[in-house]
Write a protein that holds these residues in place. Structure first.
Motif, PDB file in Angstrom:
ATOM      1  N   CYS A  42      96.592  17.838  -3.369  1.00 28.12           N
ATOM      2  CA  CYS A  42      97.853  17.401  -2.781  1.00 28.12           C
ATOM      3  C   CYS A  42      97.615  16.148  -1.926  1.00 28.12           C
ATOM      4  O   CYS A  42      96.546  15.964  -1.345  1.00 28.12           O
ATOM      5  CB  CYS A  42      98.455  18.504  -1.916  1.00 28.12           C
ATOM      6  SG  CYS A  42     100.097  18.076  -1.264  1.00 28.12           S
ATOM      7  N   ASP A  44      98.897  15.596   0.819  1.00 29.59           N
ATOM      8  CA  ASP A  44      98.987  16.001   2.228  1.00 29.59           C
ATOM      9  C   ASP A  44      97.786  15.483   3.030  1.00 29.59           C
ATOM     10  O   ASP A  44      96.631  15.693   2.631  1.00 29.59           O
ATOM     11  CB  ASP A  44      99.048  17.543   2.292  1.00 29.59           C
ATOM     12  CG  ASP A  44      99.435  18.055   3.667  1.00 29.59           C
ATOM     13  OD1 ASP A  44      98.764  17.680   4.648  1.00 29.59           O
ATOM     14  OD2 ASP A  44     100.401  18.833   3.760  1.00 29.59           O
ATOM     15  N   ALA A  67     102.013  17.943  -4.112  1.00 33.39           N
ATOM     16  CA  ALA A  67     101.938  19.304  -4.683  1.00 33.39           C
ATOM     17  C   ALA A  67     100.940  19.435  -5.835  1.00 33.39           C
ATOM     18  O   ALA A  67     101.052  20.352  -6.640  1.00 33.39           O
ATOM     19  CB  ALA A  67     103.311  19.809  -5.098  1.00 33.39           C
ATOM     20  N   HIS A  98      97.195  23.950  -1.635  1.00 25.85           N
ATOM     21  CA  HIS A  98      97.015  24.451  -0.265  1.00 25.85           C
ATOM     22  C   HIS A  98      98.226  25.269   0.146  1.00 25.85           C
ATOM     23  O   HIS A  98      99.356  24.999  -0.290  1.00 25.85           O
ATOM     24  CB  HIS A  98      96.765  23.300   0.718  1.00 25.85           C
ATOM     25  CG  HIS A  98      97.925  22.392   0.922  1.00 25.85           C
ATOM     26  ND1 HIS A  98      98.751  22.462   2.020  1.00 25.85           N
ATOM     27  CD2 HIS A  98      98.424  21.398   0.149  1.00 25.85           C
ATOM     28  CE1 HIS A  98      99.684  21.539   1.919  1.00 25.85           C
ATOM     29  NE2 HIS A  98      99.529  20.883   0.795  1.00 25.85           N
ATOM     30  N   CYS A 101     102.325  24.275   1.508  1.00 30.46           N
ATOM     31  CA  CYS A 101     102.541  22.947   0.917  1.00 30.46           C
ATOM     32  C   CYS A 101     104.008  22.528   1.060  1.00 30.46           C
ATOM     33  O   CYS A 101     104.923  23.232   0.614  1.00 30.46           O
ATOM     34  CB  CYS A 101     102.134  22.958  -0.551  1.00 30.46           C
ATOM     35  SG  CYS A 101     102.321  21.347  -1.351  1.00 30.46           S
ATOM     36  N   GLY A 102     104.230  21.375   1.677  1.00 28.93           N
ATOM     37  CA  GLY A 102     105.590  20.880   1.899  1.00 28.93           C
ATOM     38  C   GLY A 102     106.316  20.573   0.601  1.00 28.93           C
ATOM     39  O   GLY A 102     107.540  20.708   0.521  1.00 28.93           O
TER      40      GLY A 102
END
Ligand code: CO
Length: 215
Positions: A42, A44, A67, A98, A101-102
């Motif tokens: 990801c 992130d 994602a 993870h 995850c947003g």
């Protein structure tokens, strides 16, 4: 927050530290790269590839997107995979999702986010296909985290279903695809036990090598 000039100062200090440890490190690395791993993770900022697995520059080839999706029409991801497998000849592909995850959360929140909705549509589909299992989980956080795991499992298959990977296996090139999930809370990654290392592990519908051979 660090200012830009501080980042450059950090960079000088880092390069000095690396050189103090190994005077020829950069000179050697500038001539070739031979990583054994491709990391698909990801985007992130809390999930940095090299740091998490303790590898130096040159030791892991990295592709990150929101994602950690592997979409066959994504030329970026497919190009990275092709280069990693056919030129660098990595031995392992690590798909690393993870918890929390947003991207996964945004896919399910029912609101409009813009262009990203097209990307997250892949996750909505995954949710829909697993709706029965998903809806049996009461806690929203647990439900999202379960979808984070399911997403990794699906992306491992998506990697294995590519022509690039199946052609590599056909050539006898060892290539193992793994699914991991990382916890932001404790910094630990966990193997989900869904590794694939041969075409025999794929559903017939996704095996392409025989078709390629005939063509
Ligand atoms: Co994420």
């Amino acid at each position: 927050m660090a200012k830009l000039y501080e980042l450059l100062a950090n960079n000088v200090a880092w390069a000095d530290r690396v050189k103090a440890d190994d005077p020829h490190f950069f000179e050697r690395l500038s001539k070739t790269q031979a990583p054994e791993y491709l990391w698909i993770g990801c985007a992130d900022s809390r999930v940095p590839a090299n740091e998490i697995i303790g590898l130096l520059p040159g030791e892991v080839f990295v592709h990150r997107n929101i994602a950690n999706l592997v979409v066959h029409t994504d030329f970026n991801c497919m190009s990275v995979l092709e280069y990693a497998v056919e030129v660098l000849k990595v031995k392992h592909v690590l798909v690393v999702g993870h918890y929390g995850c947003g991207g996964i959360r945004a896919a399910l929140d029912g609101t409009h986010h813009g262009l990203i909705d097209n990307w997250l549509y892949n996750i909505k589909n995954l949710y829909y296909r697993n709706k029965y299992r998903m809806d049996s989980i009461d806690s929203e956080d647990e439900r999202l985290n379960f979808l984070c795991e399911l997403n990794v499992m699906q992306q491992v298959k998506n990697v294995a279903h590519t022509h690039v990977v199946q052609r590599a296996w056909e050539r006898g090139q060892p290539l193992n695809i793994h699914g991991w999930i990382y916890s932001l809370r404790d910094g630990l990654a966990k193997d989900l036990g869904v590794s694939i290392q041969s075409p025999e592990e794929l559903a017939d519908e996704f095996r392409v090598v025989n078709g390629l051979k005939d063509g």
